[in-house]
Design a protein around this motif. Sequence first.
Motif, mmCIF file in Angstrom:
data_model
loop_
_atom_site.group_PDB
_atom_site.id
_atom_site.type_symbol
_atom_site.label_atom_id
_atom_site.label_comp_id
_atom_site.label_asym_id
_atom_site.label_seq_id
_atom_site.Cartn_x
_atom_site.Cartn_y
_atom_site.Cartn_z
ATOM 1 N N ARG A 9 0.829 -1.195 0.000
ATOM 2 C CA ARG A 9 0.000 0.000 0.000
ATOM 3 C C ARG A 9 0.869 1.252 0.000
ATOM 4 N N TYR A 10 2.003 1.171 0.688
ATOM 5 C CA TYR A 10 2.928 2.298 0.764
ATOM 6 C C TYR A 10 4.342 1.775 0.546
ATOM 7 N N GLU A 109 -7.005 0.079 -4.411
ATOM 8 C CA GLU A 109 -6.770 1.273 -3.598
ATOM 9 C C GLU A 109 -5.415 1.909 -3.879
ATOM 10 N N ARG A 112 1.053 3.720 -2.940
ATOM 11 C CA ARG A 112 1.640 5.068 -2.906
ATOM 12 C C ARG A 112 3.154 4.934 -2.844
#
Lengths: 116, 111
Positions: A9-10, A109, A112
Amino acid sequence: GAGVSQSPRYKVAKRGQDVALRCDPISGHVSLFWYQQALGQGPEFLTYFQNEAQLDKSGLPSDRFFAERPEGSVSTLKIQRTQQEDSAVYLCASSAPGLAAAGELFFGEGSRLTVL
Amino acid sequence: EDKVVQSPLSLVVHEGDTVTLNCSYEVTNFRSLLWYKQEKKAPTFLFMLTSSGIEKKSGRLSSILDKKELFSILNITATQTGDSAIYLCARFETSGSRLTFGEGTQLTVNP
């Protein structure tokens, strides 16, 4: 799974490092897309797969960007020798037959990426 | 130029207000125009428009396409705080399978 799943996600990378971003599409979706979304901007097209075939890679910004989907399911977007301008959210989307022809995509989603 | 232009870029309203979001484009040859809602990270599909003058409706949201004047609008009536999001307009291109997105409109609905 129920939706498009992306990992990590990151991700924080030092300039010059290689990164790999993974996308697990919705089961049965043959079409898979990668988009790049910079802060405050709309998503920008990177590449498109139908099953394992990469049909359009015209949006990849440089030869440091490479995407694959070897078995027609999971896809990986690889960025070599990352630069600060690569910092963005990388969105993966998939679509069922028919819906892809209409433009209706199901997005994950995002991952990043921050390049220091 | 081949852009999709959205306006306003941001909008702050109170609950119960009605809002109209605009999307204009320059290319006349495309398959469809789409609206997506982006909360947090993942854009979710709202509407697909292919024919001019035919309104699509879903609850308090509605959208219409004007192919002659090259624009689309998204209306939200009786706004709620849950409508706060970025609303993205996208043109589905004729060649290939890419969506060309606008910058989005950041809508904030205050209680």
